[in-house]
Design a protein around this motif. Sequence first.
Motif, mmCIF file in Angstrom:
data_model
loop_
_atom_site.group_PDB
_atom_site.id
_atom_site.type_symbol
_atom_site.label_atom_id
_atom_site.label_comp_id
_atom_site.label_asym_id
_atom_site.label_seq_id
_atom_site.Cartn_x
_atom_site.Cartn_y
_atom_site.Cartn_z
ATOM 1 N N HIS A 1 0.836 -1.199 0.000
ATOM 2 C CA HIS A 1 0.000 0.000 0.000
ATOM 3 C C HIS A 1 0.869 1.248 0.000
ATOM 4 N N GLU B 1 -3.482 3.727 2.305
ATOM 5 C CA GLU B 1 -3.713 3.777 3.743
ATOM 6 C C GLU B 1 -3.704 5.242 4.169
ATOM 7 N N HIS C 1 4.495 7.156 3.274
ATOM 8 C CA HIS C 1 5.378 6.001 3.087
ATOM 9 C C HIS C 1 4.890 5.085 1.964
ATOM 10 N N CYS D 1 4.741 0.955 1.237
ATOM 11 C CA CYS D 1 4.850 -0.308 1.972
ATOM 12 C C CYS D 1 5.075 -1.479 1.021
ATOM 13 N N GLU E 1 8.036 1.088 4.449
ATOM 14 C CA GLU E 1 7.497 0.169 5.448
ATOM 15 C C GLU E 1 7.572 -1.242 4.884
#
Length: 141
Positions: free
Chosen positions: A7, A53, A77, A79, A127
């Motif tokens: 994500h 997200e 971020h 991921c 992440e």
Amino acid sequence: MYRKIDHIGIAVRSLGEAVERYRRLGVEAGDIEEVPDQKTRVALLRIGESRIELLEAMQEDSPVGRFLARRGEGLHHVCLSTDDIASELERLRRAGVRLIDDAPRRGAGGCLVAFVHPSSAGGVLIELSQAPAQPHEQQER
Ligand code: CO
């Protein structure tokens, strides 16, 4: 080894307003979840196989709260999903990559997550995420 981009994380000041903004764009959000470990509330947007997200800080003194104070709303971020976060972290450590988390911790959706420092990734916060084992997979082990 990484499987895919799991994500994209986007920091927002108000989850309610952000969810409404995306609804106007034609993207519906799932339930809102609190992640006490990171002092954030998150809402997942599903776009086909991909996910965004949305992250709201539960208090100013938190990773997302400090990010918002410093840089305002926006991309937070990227991921990457992996099947084995522990060995991935070990591999990165040996490669001299600067990690924010030495050990995985509990993220949204029961995932194990850990963050790589932006200084080791060209200014982007990365992440790593390992999804919880599915019930049928647990039976096979
Ligand atoms: Co995330």
